[in-house]
Design a protein around this motif. Structure first.
Motif, PDB file in Angstrom:
ATOM      1  N   VAL A 135       0.855  -1.182   0.000  1.00 22.77           N
ATOM      2  CA  VAL A 135       0.000   0.000   0.000  1.00 22.77           C
ATOM      3  C   VAL A 135       0.894   1.235   0.000  1.00 22.77           C
ATOM      4  CG1 VAL A 135      -1.702   1.320   1.317  1.00 22.77           C
ATOM      5  CG2 VAL A 135      -1.889  -1.166   1.187  1.00 22.77           C
ATOM      6  N   LEU A 136       0.613   2.155  -0.900  1.00 17.68           N
ATOM      7  CA  LEU A 136       1.421   3.372  -1.003  1.00 17.68           C
ATOM      8  C   LEU A 136       1.279   4.206   0.263  1.00 17.68           C
ATOM      9  CD1 LEU A 136       3.229   4.975  -2.990  1.00 17.68           C
ATOM     10  CD2 LEU A 136       1.159   6.210  -3.690  1.00 17.68           C
ATOM     11  N   PRO A 205      -4.182   5.579  -0.506  1.00 14.16           N
ATOM     12  CA  PRO A 205      -5.639   5.443  -0.372  1.00 14.16           C
ATOM     13  C   PRO A 205      -6.170   6.415   0.679  1.00 14.16           C
ATOM     14  CG  PRO A 205      -4.613   3.284  -0.466  1.00 14.16           C
ATOM     15  CD  PRO A 205      -3.492   4.280  -0.355  1.00 14.16           C
ATOM     16  N   LEU A 206      -7.366   6.908   0.448  1.00 10.49           N
ATOM     17  CA  LEU A 206      -7.952   7.937   1.304  1.00 10.49           C
ATOM     18  C   LEU A 206      -8.228   7.391   2.694  1.00 10.49           C
ATOM     19  CD1 LEU A 206      -9.081  10.835   1.419  1.00 10.49           C
ATOM     20  CD2 LEU A 206     -11.285   9.881   0.752  1.00 10.49           C
ATOM     21  N   SER A 207      -7.590   7.992   3.684  1.00  4.22           N
ATOM     22  CA  SER A 207      -7.809   7.600   5.078  1.00  4.22           C
ATOM     23  C   SER A 207      -9.036   8.331   5.617  1.00  4.22           C
ATOM     24  CB  SER A 207      -6.576   7.946   5.915  1.00  4.22           C
ATOM     25  OG  SER A 207      -6.311   9.339   5.832  1.00  4.22           O
ATOM     26  N   PRO A 208      -9.532   7.967   6.813  1.00  2.00           N
ATOM     27  CA  PRO A 208     -10.715   8.644   7.357  1.00  2.00           C
ATOM     28  C   PRO A 208     -10.522  10.155   7.430  1.00  2.00           C
ATOM     29  CG  PRO A 208     -10.226   6.680   8.637  1.00  2.00           C
ATOM     30  CD  PRO A 208      -9.082   6.853   7.682  1.00  2.00           C
ATOM     31  N   PRO A 726      -2.380  -3.400   7.681  1.00  2.00           N
ATOM     32  CA  PRO A 726      -1.882  -3.384   6.302  1.00  2.00           C
ATOM     33  C   PRO A 726      -2.436  -2.234   5.476  1.00  2.00           C
ATOM     34  CG  PRO A 726      -2.495  -5.614   6.948  1.00  2.00           C
ATOM     35  CD  PRO A 726      -2.942  -4.711   8.059  1.00  2.00           C
ATOM     36  N   TRP A 727      -3.675  -1.826   5.705  1.00  2.00           N
ATOM     37  CA  TRP A 727      -4.250  -0.711   4.947  1.00  2.00           C
ATOM     38  C   TRP A 727      -3.942   0.641   5.588  1.00  2.00           C
ATOM     39  CZ3 TRP A 727      -6.957  -4.623   7.362  1.00  2.00           C
ATOM     40  CH2 TRP A 727      -7.594  -4.291   8.556  1.00  2.00           C
ATOM     41  N   SER A 728      -3.374   0.634   6.784  1.00  2.00           N
ATOM     42  CA  SER A 728      -3.025   1.862   7.486  1.00  2.00           C
ATOM     43  C   SER A 728      -1.727   1.637   8.253  1.00  2.00           C
ATOM     44  CB  SER A 728      -4.151   2.269   8.448  1.00  2.00           C
ATOM     45  OG  SER A 728      -3.849   3.463   9.118  1.00  2.00           O
ATOM     46  N   PRO A 729      -0.584   1.585   7.524  1.00  2.00           N
ATOM     47  CA  PRO A 729       0.690   1.253   8.176  1.00  2.00           C
ATOM     48  C   PRO A 729       1.092   2.293   9.212  1.00  2.00           C
ATOM     49  CG  PRO A 729       0.861   1.115   5.774  1.00  2.00           C
ATOM     50  CD  PRO A 729      -0.429   1.793   6.088  1.00  2.00           C
TER      51      PRO A 729
END
Length: 764
Positions: A135-136, A205-208, A726-729
Motif C-alpha cells: 500500500v502506497l 488510499p484515502l484515510s478517514p 496493512p491498509w493503514s501502516p
C-alpha cells in the motif's frame, strides 16, 4: 405435535407468544406464570427461566452462530495490529474441537458460540494474509506505469479504471504496487483487457477524513488496490508482454457485453433514463445527473441505483414464475414433473448471469448468495424464507468476504432482511389470522392484505436500516416509506421485467419496445423521488456519533428479530437506549484534516467555521454532513469570523480562545503567544505556550477531533497510537508486533507514512 418448520404457540406472562419457528424440545416449553401463592419475584424469575429455556430450544441457536462469527470478525478489525495467523488459527481449531467434545453437555451452546467468535477472527486474519499487497504510504509524482486494464468505470465527470501493474518506475522510490486505480478525463478511459503505458500521480488510499468516519483505505486494500491517482498526459496502447490470463479475457468479454447493452439502451433512452436503466442491468452507475441522484437518496430510493438483494430477488422471482407458468401450460407437465424445482434451477442460473453481468462486486455477491440459498431450499423441498436461510447466507458471505461486515451495504441489507423474515415468520400469521375462512372473505381481503404487507415491509426495512444510514451517511429518510410505496411496485412490475425482456430480445433485434417501457417506469420513479424530496422535512440530517451506539442498536435489532418469547422486547429497550445515546453525542469543537491544510472551528453560533489553505470539497462535505449542517460546501458563510493574511489564519472558539493555522514560520511566535491551539506544518518553538498540532503528529495519528475540556482539549485521533494495519501502516519507528512474531504474515509496506491527500476523483 407441532409440524416441523411451523410456529409453536405457548402461553407466557404477556399472553400468547410464538415460542419458535422450528421444533422445540422438552427444555423449550414455557407454561407461563408459576402457581398462585408464589412470591411475585419468584414467579417472575421462574417465568424468565422458562423463556430462556424456550429460546435455547432445539434448532433455536443456529441463527446466533453468524452473529458470533461476525463478532469475531469485528474483533479483528478493532485490533491495533495484525494478529498472528498461526496463533488465531490454532485457537479457533482447538475451540471448535472442544465444542464437538461438549456436544452432549449443557456447555455445548456457549462453547459453539465461543468457537464461532474465534473462527470469525481467524477467517478475517487469513483473508488479509492471503491478499497481502503493498500500500502506497506517501504521494508519488510522475510515475511511469505499464500494465493491463482490468476494470473501467464511466462517471458523470470523469472516467476511472483499475490497472494491474506489470512495470513501475518512480523517482526516489522503490515501491512496487500490484494494482492502482486511476482517474482520467471523461471519454478517455482505455478498453478493458488492453495493455497501456502512462504517467500518473499516485496518492495513498484515502484515510478517514475525521475520527470515526469511513475508512476508504480499508476498502481499497481488500479490493487489492494499493494507490489511487490521476493520469498525466496521454495513455499509449502497446503490445503486451503476455496474454494477460484467462481472468483478464473474461473481464474484457463481460465489459464488451455491458457496453453492447448500454449501446442498445442508448438507442431508445437518453439522459437520466438511460443512465438508470444501465445501472439497473449492468451495475454501471454512470452519468446520473446530480439533482436526480440527490433526489433518489433524499427520498429513500437510492438503494434502487445499487444492485442489491432487491434486484437479485426480482430477477430470480420473475424468471422463476415465468418459467413455472410456461411449463404449467404444457399438458401433463405440472402433474408429472417437478416444475417448481426446474423453475428454481432456471432462476438460479439467471441470478448467476446477473451477478456476472453486474460486475460481481461484494454487495452483489452477498445478494446472490442469499438468493441462491433460498432457491436451493426450494429445490430440496425446504422452507425458503426462514431464519436458518438467513443464517446460512450470512455465514457464506462472511466466510468469503469477512471485510463485508464493516461495509454499510452488508449491515443495511441484513438488517432489512432480518426484519422482513421476522415479518414473514411472525407478523403475517398474527396480523392476518382470521376466523372467517370463506372464499368470499379471502377474496375481499386479498387487496387489503397485499397493500398492508407492502406498507409493513417498507416500514420495517426502513426502520431496520435507519441506524446504519444515520451512522455512515448522517441522514435518515422520514418519507422513505412513502417513496417506496409509490415507486417500488412500478419498479418491480414494470421496470425490472421490461429490462429482463429487453436483454432476452436484444439478440433478435426486438428490444426497443422493452427499453421504452422501462423508460416509462423510470420516469415514474424519478417523479416520485423528486416529489418526496421536495416535501418539507424530507432531508433528515443526523449528527455523527460513535461506533458504540451503533453496536448497541445492532444488538437491539438482532434480539428483536431472533428471539421469539417476550424477551425480544428487551431488544427494543436496548435499541431505544442506543438511539438516545447516539442523539446525545457531543460534537467536536475543532476538526483538523490529516494533511493539516484544513481546520474547522466551532464558534459562538454553534456552527463550524473553516480555515483552509487547500480546496478539498469532499472533505468539507463530509465534515458538514457529520455536523448535520445544511450549508453548502461552497458557501461563503463557512469562512465567517475567520481572519487571514499571508502568514496564516485565526478564528475564535465559543469561549473566545483563538485557533491559528500558521502558514509561515515567522508567524509561529505570535500565534504561540495569542492562540490556544496552533496547527502548522513547521516546527514550533519549544517554548510555545499553545497546544501544537504539527505535520509529524498528523502523520502518526491522521485526522484529529478536539473537544474543549477545561483550559485544554480532549483529542480523538483517526489512528490511535500503536495502530499498524496493512491498509493503514504505522509511521516510522512504531512497533509492528505481528511482524516480530510472524514475519511471513506482514504485508510489504513503506514505513515513511505521511498524511494522505483527499483523492476526489478516485473516491467520489
Amino acid at each position: 405435535m407441532a409440524e416441523p418448520g411451523r410456529p409453536v404457540r405457548s402461553q407466557g406472562i404477556a399472553g400468547t407468544w410464538i415460542a419458535g419457528t422450528w421444533p422445540v424440545g422438552r427444555a423449550a416449553s414455557a407454561r407461563g406464570l408459576a402457581p398462585a401463592g408464589f412470591d411475585l419475584w419468584t414467579s417472575l424469575a421462574e417465568t424468565l427461566r422458562q423463556w430462556a429455556r424456550a429460546e435455547a430450544g432445539a434448532g433455536r441457536l443456529l441463527p446466533w452462530v453468524p452473529v458470533a462469527f461476525g463478532g469475531g470478525i469485528a474483533l479483528y478489525f478493532a485490533a491495533d495490529h495484525e494478529p498472528v495467523l498461526w496463533v488465531v488459527a490454532a485457537t479457533a481449531i482447538a475451540l471448535m474441537l472442544g465444542a464437538v467434545l461438549l456436544r452432549r453437555s449443557r456447555l455445548f451452546a456457549p462453547a459453539i458460540m465461543i468457537a464461532a467468535v474465534a473462527a470469525g477472527h481467524a477467517t478475517a486474519t487469513w483473508k488479509t494474509v492471503r491478499i497481502a499487497h503493498t500500500v502506497l504510504a506517501k504521494p508519488l509524482y510522475s510515475v511511469s506505469l505499464s500494465g493491463f486494464v482490468e476494470t473501467r468505470d464511466i462517471r458523470e465527470r470523469t472516467d476511472r479504471f483499475v490497472l494491474r501493474v506489470t512495470a513501475m518506475d518512480a523517482q526516489r522510490s522503490d515501491v512496487k504496487l500490484e494494482r492502482v486505480r486511476l482517474s482520467v478525463r471523461k471519454g478517455t478511459a482505455p478498453e478493458v483487457g488492453s495493455f497501456v503505458q502512462l504517467k500518473a500521480r499516485l496518492l495513498p488510499p484515502l484515510s478517514p477524513v475525521r475520527p470515526g468516519s469511513y475508512d476508504f483505505s480499508r476498502d481499497m486494500f481488500f479490493q487489492g488496490i494499493g494507490a489511487s491517482g490521476f493520469v498525466m498526459g496521454t495513455i499509449a496502447a502497446s503490445v503486451p508482454p503476455d496474454a494477460g490470463g484467462l481472468r483478464l479475457r473474461y473481464a474484457a468479454f463481460m465489459q464488451g457485453l455491458r457496453d453492447a447493452i448500454d449501446a442498445r439502451i442508448r438507442a431508445t433512452l437518453e439522459g437520466d433514463n438511460r443512465a438508470i436503466a444501465t445501472a439497473l442491468l449492468t451495475g454501471r452507475r454512470d452519468a446520473i445527473s446530480t439533482p436526480v441522484n440527490d433526489a433518489m437518496f433524499i427520498s429513500g430510493l437510492g438503494h434502487v441505483l445499487s444492485i442489491s438483494g432487491y434486484h437479485m430477488a426480482v430477477v430470480a422471482g420473475v424468471v422463476f414464475f415465468a418459467v413455472r407458468a410456461l411449463l404449467a401450460l404444457i399438458p401433463g407437465m405440472a402433474a408429472g414433473f417437478a416444475i417448481k424445482k426446474w423453475s428454481a434451477a432456471a432462476a438460479l442460473v439467471a441470478a448467476a448471469f446477473y451477478l456476472l453481468l453486474s460486475g460481481a462486486e461484494v454487495a452483489t455477491q452477498r445478494s446472490f448468495f442469499m438468493t441462491a440459498v433460498v432457491l436451493i431450499a426450494v429445490m430440496v423441498d425446504r422452507r425458503a424464507i426462514t431464519f436458518r436461510t438467513l443464517a446460512v447466507a450470512a455465514l457464506i458471505v462472511l466466510a468469503v468476504a469477512p471485510e463485508a461486515l464493516v461495509h454499510p451495504s452488508f449491515q443495511m441489507s441484513f438488517a432489512a432482511t432480518l426484519g422482513l423474515v421476522a415479518l414473514v415468520q411472525i407478523g403475517m400469521p398474527n396480523l392476518f389470522a382470521s376466523p372467517d375462512h370463506s372464499a368470499t372473505a379471502r377474496i375481499a381481503m386479498w387487496g387489503g392484505r397485499e397493500i398492508a404487507m407492502l406498507f409493513l415491509a417498507s416500514l420495517i426495512a426502513g426502520l431496520a436500516t435507519t441506524p446504519y444510514a444515520a451512522f455512515h451517511f448522517h441522514r435518515v429518510t422520514p418519507f422513505g416509506v412513502l417513496a417506496n410505496l409509490g415507486a417500488m411496485p412500478v419498479v418491480s412490475a414494470l421496470v425490472m421485467p421490461a429490462g429482463l425482456l429487453g436483454l432476452i430480445a436484444a439478440p433478435f433485434g426486438l428490444d426497443g419496445p422493452f427499453w421504452w417501457l422501462m423508460g416509462i417506469g423510470i420516469d415514474w420513479m424519478v417523479a416520485v423521488s423528486r416529489w418526496v424530496a421536495a416535501l418539507p422535512g424530507a432531508v433528515g440530517r443526523i449528527s455523527a456519533f460513535g461506533i458504540a451506539p451503533l453496536i448497541a442498536a445492532s444488538l437491539g435489532i438482532i434480539v428483536m428479530g431472533l428471539l421469539r418469547t417476550p424477551l425480544r422486547w428487551a431488544g427494543a429497550v436496548v435499541l431505544l437506549a442506543a438511539i438516545l445515546w447516539g442523539l446525545c453525542a457531543r460534537q467536536p469543537d475543532v476538526l483538523i484534516a490529516g494533511d493539516g491544510q484544513s481546520v474547522a472551528v466551532r464558534g459562538r453560533d454553534g456552527h463550524l467555521h473553516l480555515i483552509r489553505s487547500s480546496k478539498d470539497s469532499f472533505l468539507l462535505k463530509e465534515w458538514l454532513a457529520a455536523d448535520a449542517d445544511s450549508r453548502d460546501a461552497g458557501s461563503a458563510l463557512l469562512a465567517a469570523g475567520v481572519s487571514c493574511d499571508e502568514a496564516g489564519c485565526v478564528t475564535p472558539l465559543a469561549d473566545g480562545r483563538l485557533v491559528a493555522l500558521a502558514l509561515r514560520i515567522d508567524s509561529l511566535a505570535d500565534d504561540c503567544s495569542r492562540a490556544a491551539l496552533v496547527v502548522t506544518a513547521r516546527p514550533a518553538p519549544p517554548d510555545c505556550a499553545a497546544m501544537v498540532v504539527d505535520r509529524q503528529r498528523l502523520a502518526r495519528q491522521g485526522a484529529l477531533a478536539l473537544t474543549r475540556s477545561g483550559d485544554g482539549f480532549a483529542v480523538q485521533a483517526a489512528k490511535t497510537r500503536g495502530t499498524d494495519r496493512p491498509w493503514s501502516p504505522a509511521a516510522a519507528g512504531e512497533a509492528d508486533f505481528s511482524a516480530s512474531l510472524a514475519p511471513q504474515v506482514a504485508a510489504p509496506r513503506n514505513r515513511d507514512a505521511t498524511p494522505s491527500e483527499a483523492d476526489l476523483q478516485a473516491e467520489d
